[in-house]
Design an enzyme around this catalytic site. Structure first.
Site, PDB file in Angstrom:
ATOM      1  N   TYR A  12    -129.516 -29.740 -74.751  1.00 23.48           N
ATOM      2  CA  TYR A  12    -128.082 -30.058 -74.626  1.00 23.48           C
ATOM      3  C   TYR A  12    -127.260 -29.479 -75.791  1.00 23.48           C
ATOM      4  O   TYR A  12    -126.416 -28.588 -75.592  1.00 23.48           O
ATOM      5  CB  TYR A  12    -127.956 -31.582 -74.549  1.00 23.48           C
ATOM      6  N   ILE A  13    -127.538 -29.907 -76.996  1.00 23.14           N
ATOM      7  CA  ILE A  13    -126.716 -29.439 -78.124  1.00 23.14           C
ATOM      8  C   ILE A  13    -127.100 -27.997 -78.481  1.00 23.14           C
ATOM      9  O   ILE A  13    -126.241 -27.178 -78.809  1.00 23.14           O
ATOM     10  CB  ILE A  13    -126.846 -30.399 -79.329  1.00 23.14           C
ATOM     11  N   LEU A  34    -139.289 -25.760 -72.958  1.00 26.81           N
ATOM     12  CA  LEU A  34    -138.752 -26.149 -71.647  1.00 26.81           C
ATOM     13  C   LEU A  34    -139.307 -27.486 -71.137  1.00 26.81           C
ATOM     14  O   LEU A  34    -139.261 -27.754 -69.940  1.00 26.81           O
ATOM     15  CB  LEU A  34    -138.944 -25.038 -70.605  1.00 26.81           C
ATOM     16  N   GLY A  37    -135.739 -28.936 -72.075  1.00 23.79           N
ATOM     17  CA  GLY A  37    -134.661 -27.944 -71.977  1.00 23.79           C
ATOM     18  C   GLY A  37    -134.591 -27.338 -70.584  1.00 23.79           C
ATOM     19  O   GLY A  37    -135.496 -27.510 -69.764  1.00 23.79           O
ATOM     20  N   TYR A 142    -138.649 -42.505 -84.297  1.00 18.63           N
ATOM     21  CA  TYR A 142    -137.774 -41.341 -84.134  1.00 18.63           C
ATOM     22  C   TYR A 142    -136.956 -41.092 -85.402  1.00 18.63           C
ATOM     23  O   TYR A 142    -136.969 -39.995 -85.981  1.00 18.63           O
ATOM     24  CB  TYR A 142    -136.846 -41.551 -82.927  1.00 18.63           C
ATOM     25  N   PHE A 170    -123.688 -38.298 -84.953  1.00 19.62           N
ATOM     26  CA  PHE A 170    -123.456 -39.603 -84.357  1.00 19.62           C
ATOM     27  C   PHE A 170    -123.651 -39.401 -82.838  1.00 19.62           C
ATOM     28  O   PHE A 170    -124.631 -38.787 -82.457  1.00 19.62           O
ATOM     29  CB  PHE A 170    -122.119 -40.167 -84.850  1.00 19.62           C
ATOM     30  N   ASN A 171    -122.794 -39.875 -81.961  1.00 19.21           N
ATOM     31  CA  ASN A 171    -123.102 -39.780 -80.523  1.00 19.21           C
ATOM     32  C   ASN A 171    -122.552 -38.494 -79.897  1.00 19.21           C
ATOM     33  O   ASN A 171    -121.341 -38.400 -79.661  1.00 19.21           O
ATOM     34  CB  ASN A 171    -122.548 -40.998 -79.792  1.00 19.21           C
ATOM     35  N   HIS A 190    -127.897 -42.056 -71.689  1.00 18.79           N
ATOM     36  CA  HIS A 190    -126.667 -42.102 -72.489  1.00 18.79           C
ATOM     37  C   HIS A 190    -125.492 -42.654 -71.711  1.00 18.79           C
ATOM     38  O   HIS A 190    -125.360 -42.445 -70.511  1.00 18.79           O
ATOM     39  CB  HIS A 190    -126.342 -40.712 -73.041  1.00 18.79           C
TER      40      HIS A 190
HETATM   41  N1  UDP Z   1    -125.008 -48.551 -73.381  1.00 15.00           N
HETATM   42  C1  UDP Z   1    -124.777 -49.474 -72.382  1.00 15.00           C
HETATM   43  N2  UDP Z   1    -125.333 -49.251 -71.151  1.00 15.00           N
HETATM   44  C2  UDP Z   1    -126.111 -48.141 -70.892  1.00 15.00           C
HETATM   45  C3  UDP Z   1    -126.324 -47.202 -71.929  1.00 15.00           C
HETATM   46  C4  UDP Z   1    -125.760 -47.436 -73.170  1.00 15.00           C
HETATM   47  O1  UDP Z   1    -124.094 -50.488 -72.572  1.00 15.00           O
HETATM   48  O2  UDP Z   1    -126.601 -48.013 -69.770  1.00 15.00           O
HETATM   49  C5  UDP Z   1    -124.426 -48.790 -74.721  1.00 15.00           C
HETATM   50  C6  UDP Z   1    -125.459 -48.888 -75.832  1.00 15.00           C
HETATM   51  O3  UDP Z   1    -125.864 -50.234 -75.980  1.00 15.00           O
HETATM   52  C7  UDP Z   1    -124.709 -48.359 -77.040  1.00 15.00           C
HETATM   53  C8  UDP Z   1    -123.713 -47.361 -76.439  1.00 15.00           C
HETATM   54  O4  UDP Z   1    -123.642 -47.659 -75.046  1.00 15.00           O
HETATM   55  O5  UDP Z   1    -123.966 -49.375 -77.644  1.00 15.00           O
HETATM   56  C9  UDP Z   1    -124.163 -45.919 -76.595  1.00 15.00           C
HETATM   57  O6  UDP Z   1    -125.491 -45.821 -76.145  1.00 15.00           O
HETATM   58  P1  UDP Z   1    -126.232 -44.436 -75.954  1.00 15.00           P
HETATM   59  O7  UDP Z   1    -127.584 -44.730 -75.400  1.00 15.00           O
HETATM   60  O8  UDP Z   1    -125.359 -43.500 -75.191  1.00 15.00           O
HETATM   61  O9  UDP Z   1    -126.340 -43.845 -77.436  1.00 15.00           O
HETATM   62  P2  UDP Z   1    -126.986 -44.475 -78.764  1.00 15.00           P
HETATM   63  O10 UDP Z   1    -125.815 -45.074 -79.519  1.00 15.00           O
HETATM   64  O11 UDP Z   1    -127.998 -45.479 -78.381  1.00 15.00           O
HETATM   65  O12 UDP Z   1    -127.539 -43.283 -79.467  1.00 15.00           O
END
Ligand code: UDP
Length: 324
Positions: A12-13, A34, A37, A142, A170-171, A190
């Site tokens: 992805y990134i 792969l 990927g 991780y 971050f995200n 995600h």
């Molecule tokens: N989240 C959620 N429902 C889902 C997936 C994620 O409520 O089905 C919430 C999760 O608890 C976190 C935020 O969304 O607070 C982002 O989660 P994600 O898995 O995208 O990224 P992370 O922060 O875990 O790397």
């Protein structure tokens, strides 16, 4: 013109960074096993090599067959839950694999590396926004593998003159603005892609993990950074190698809650998102967002995507027309 090896360039990134580097005039060699990927995600202008971090011979061949100036390394496994259940897989691929990569690099006189690290190296936040001086105490294998790699870089800098920048994301969110490449994980875990799939009707609903956090609306707050802003930061970091060694946070510095993501997605898509409130997910801190002042200052970087709706818009275009 410089030639950059992008390990994990089909992910992805990685794939967004490959596209950005090519657009900026770099030559790019992509290496990927792969497993996660997608071959279709690799820009046709790049040279593709099928290689695995644990296969020292194929790593060796890359440096023998191509004159590489620097490496960007995205090829770590990144599923938190799996790392708890099967840590060996993570220590092999992420830690031993990176040591193999560094060995191949140094044997061929390549001393420059930019690495995808993560805010998961901080663990449970002691304060927010999180700056680079925040103590690092990861709470899962991780995060520990990524922290170990950062520490290996520091040792290799002292002993072998390695030039390194680890970018603590971050995200990561969103997709290429032209819709050409995007996010596609199996299984998808995600938040943003899952919300968009629920809106599309591809899944029954989105499960909101916890509504009793100590945040204004009770749901978790995260810092969503657009993947193209991550890509530009990698290019700037490559250009900074040699004059700066160390770690930099990559986030917008803005926190957005799960409920805010869902409302923003409903506005972007013009449709309601079916949802269910469920129990908290284990290991989720209430709030995580970055102090990004160092990345701005060191790299001269500025995220272009600040509004969450703009980020979601790019993800929505991809979700409707995705090619892989
Ligand atoms: N989240 C959620 N429902 C889902 C997936 C994620 O409520 O089905 C919430 C999760 O608890 C976190 C935020 O969304 O607070 C982002 O989660 P994600 O898995 O995208 O990224 P992370 O922060 O875990 O790397």
């Amino acid at each position: 013109m410089k030639t950059i090896l992008v390990m994990g360039g089909a992910g992805y990134i990685g794939s967004h960074t490959v596209k950005h580097l090519l657009d900026q005039g770099y030559q790019v060699v992509v290496a990927d096993n792969l497993i996660y990927g997608h071959r279709e995600a690799v820009d046709a202008r790049a040279t593709f090599v099928h290689a695995d971090l644990l296969d020292s011979y194929s790593l060796e061949q890359i440096f023998k067959n191509h004159t590489i100036d620097a490496v960007v390394h995205f090829a770590a496994f990144a599923a938190v839950g799996e790392s708890v259940e099967n840590p060996e897989r993570y220590y092999f691929n992420n830690v031993i694999g990176t040591v193999n990569l560094l060995h191949a690099m140094l044997s061929h006189g390549v001393k420059k590396i930019v690495f995808s690290s993560t805010c998961a190296t901080y663990g449970e936040p002691q304060y927010t926004p999180i700056d680079e001086k925040h103590p690092q105490s990861p709470i899962n294998p991780y995060g520990r593998t990524k922290l170990m790699i950062e520490q290996i870089f520091a040792d290799y800098e002292r002993a072998y003159g390695l030039q390194h920048i680890a970018l603590r994301y971050f995200n990561a969110a969103g997709c290429a603005a032209d819709g050409s490449i995007g996010e596609s994980h199996t299984p998808e875990t995600h938040l943003i892609p899952l919300v968009l799939k629920a809106i599309k009707g591809e899944r029954a609903d989105i499960k909101v993990f916890g509504t009793d956090y100590d945040t204004p609306d009770g749901t978790c707050i995260r810092d969503y950074i657009h993947v193209e802003d991550l890509a530009s930061a990698h290019r700037l970091a490559l250009e900074k190698l040699g004059s700066y060694n160390g770690c930099l946070n990559l986030g917008t510095g803005i926190g957005t809650s799960v409920k805010e993501i869902i409302s923003a997605a409903e506005e972007v898509c013009g449709k309601p998102c079916p949802l269910q409130y469920v129990e908290r997910r284990a290991g989720d801190p209430a709030r995580l967002f970055a102090d990004n002042a160092s990345a701005k200052q060191v790299l001269g970087w500025e995220p272009k995507y600040i509004h969450i709706k703009d980020i979601i818009q790019t993800a929505w275009v991809w979700e409707q027309h995705k090619k892989y």
